[in-house]
Design an enzyme around this catalytic site. Structure first.
Site, PDB file in Angstrom:
ATOM      1  CG  ASN A 135      96.984  27.219  46.760  1.00 55.65           C
ATOM      2  OD1 ASN A 135      97.572  27.115  45.679  1.00 55.65           O
ATOM      3  ND2 ASN A 135      95.663  27.200  46.853  1.00 55.65           N
ATOM      4  CE  LYS A 164      94.405  30.616  46.362  1.00 58.54           C
ATOM      5  NZ  LYS A 164      93.198  31.318  46.766  1.00 58.54           N
ATOM      6  CG  HIS A 194      91.547  25.595  46.417  1.00 56.88           C
ATOM      7  ND1 HIS A 194      90.791  26.661  45.981  1.00 56.88           N
ATOM      8  CD2 HIS A 194      92.351  26.073  47.389  1.00 56.88           C
ATOM      9  CE1 HIS A 194      91.149  27.745  46.673  1.00 56.88           C
ATOM     10  NE2 HIS A 194      92.089  27.413  47.530  1.00 56.88           N
ATOM     11  CD  GLU A 211      90.955  30.032  44.373  1.00 60.38           C
ATOM     12  OE1 GLU A 211      92.032  29.563  43.952  1.00 60.38           O
ATOM     13  OE2 GLU A 211      90.901  30.911  45.257  1.00 60.38           O
ATOM     14  CD  GLU A 258      91.649  27.110  51.602  1.00 63.97           C
ATOM     15  OE1 GLU A 258      92.737  27.613  51.880  1.00 63.97           O
ATOM     16  OE2 GLU A 258      91.234  26.997  50.432  1.00 63.97           O
ATOM     17  N   GLY A 318      90.692  35.419  50.006  1.00 62.07           N
ATOM     18  CA  GLY A 318      91.079  36.628  49.278  1.00 62.07           C
ATOM     19  C   GLY A 318      90.242  37.852  49.589  1.00 62.07           C
ATOM     20  CB  SER A 336      91.757  36.463  54.689  1.00 64.93           C
ATOM     21  OG  SER A 336      91.024  36.760  53.504  1.00 64.93           O
TER      22      SER A 336
HETATM   23  P1  13P Z   1      94.048  33.667  50.571  1.00 63.61           P
HETATM   24  O1  13P Z   1      95.033  33.367  51.695  1.00 63.61           O
HETATM   25  O2  13P Z   1      94.642  34.509  49.477  1.00 63.61           O
HETATM   26  O3  13P Z   1      92.761  34.182  51.118  1.00 63.61           O
HETATM   27  O4  13P Z   1      93.718  32.263  49.860  1.00 63.61           O
HETATM   28  C1  13P Z   1      93.362  31.185  50.646  1.00 63.61           C
HETATM   29  C2  13P Z   1      93.391  29.961  49.821  1.00 63.61           C
HETATM   30  O5  13P Z   1      92.555  29.785  48.948  1.00 63.61           O
HETATM   31  C3  13P Z   1      94.484  28.996  50.077  1.00 63.61           C
HETATM   32  O6  13P Z   1      94.252  27.792  49.430  1.00 63.61           O
END
Ligand code: 13P
Length: 271
Positions: A22, A24, A112, A114, A184, A190, A230
């Site tokens: 992903n 982003k 997601h 976010e 997640e 992150g 992560s």
């Molecule tokens: P990270 O791997 O950067 O922690 O992000 C995870 C994520 O949100 C994947 O959709």
């Protein structure tokens, strides 16, 4: 998909791992092309036979990535990060599932954290998007997971159960069977933090049992469940061997072809 066979963890032994990147809001279409080409050179054919890989660039790079994948016959699946639930209409700035299907997108991330947090997406909106993705014969990757506070309060299981239930209640067994879930935990995204192996296994087992209760054992054996938060080349193998997950959803570490290839390789060794 081949017929399922139960392993000792209750997961399906011959379900192929799914490793998804992903991206982003990273990589313009030029760096997206370079990254996919580099990944094509770095990922080994052997690993790619064992592990399915989907790449989820921003909308502006989808067409470029699709062209590279198809013209070079690369074994990567095209993925999107989001879609609208309507097929067309007066929705300024939105992109429909119908449009993604036309670009040969195969996997679409829905819900997601976010988007749930930053764009106010409710469980109802997530469900409408999931329905749109299925209507266009793509596969949703449905993200669920608790916040730090919910974890501290001991309400991880309630949160995850509620999100899974809202995503699939009333869905036909055959449709549910096509889904991928991504567990997640929001506090792990992150941050460099990850759940312990027992915590991760508990969440994975919970998702499978909620699906079994709502959609039947067949669907529960067919769904794939990814871990996300992560993920890096060093923690992938443990997260996949010790927990029952069927793959990983990778954010930051998927932006670099070298580290993404190392994650694919670790998943292939775990499978
Ligand atoms: P990270 O791997 O950067 O922690 O992000 C995870 C994520 O949100 C994947 O959709």
């Amino acid at each position: 998909m081949q017929g399922p066979a139960m392993s000792d963890q209750g997961a399906v032994a011959n379900r192929r791992m799914l490793v998804s990147g992903n991206w982003k809001m990273n990589h313009d279409h030029l760096s997206a092309i370079r990254t996919v080409q580099a990944l094509g050179l770095m990922a080994s054919d052997d690993d790619l036979r064992k592990v399915e890989v989907s790449i989820h660039p921003p909308f502006t790079s989808l067409r470029s990535v699709q062209t590279v994948i198809e013209s070079d016959d690369m074994p990567f699946k095209l993925g999107a990060q989001n879609c609208h639930f309507e097929d067309a209409g007066a929705f300024t700035g939105e992109v429909s599932a119908a449009m993604l299907a036309k670009l040969h997108v195969e996997y679409v991330i829905v819900g997601h954290s976010e988007r749930r947090v930053l764009s106010g997406e409710t469980d109802e909106v997530v469900r409408a998007k999931l329905d749109a993705v299925l209507r266009h014969r793509m596969r949703p990757i449905v993200c669920v997971g608790e916040t730090f506070d919910e974890r501290e309060r001991g309400s991880t299981a309630d949160r995850v159960e509620a999100q899974v239930t809202a995503a699939i209640a009333g869905l036909e067994e055959e449709a549910t069977a096509r889904l991928v879930f991504a567990y997640e935990p929001i506090w792990a995204i992150g941050t460099g933090l990850t759940p312990s192996v027992p915590e991760a296994r508990q969440a994975c087992d919970l998702i499978r049992s909620v699906v079994a209760g709502l959609s039947g054992d067949g669907a529960s054996r067919s769904i794939r469940i990814q871990y996300g938060g992560s993920v890096n080349p060093d923690n992938t193998r443990e997260m996949l061997t010790a927990t029952g997950f069927d793959g990983v959803l990778v954010g930051g570490a998927s932006l670099d072809a070298g580290s993404f290839a190392a994650i694919i390789s670790a998943a292939a060794r775990a499978g």
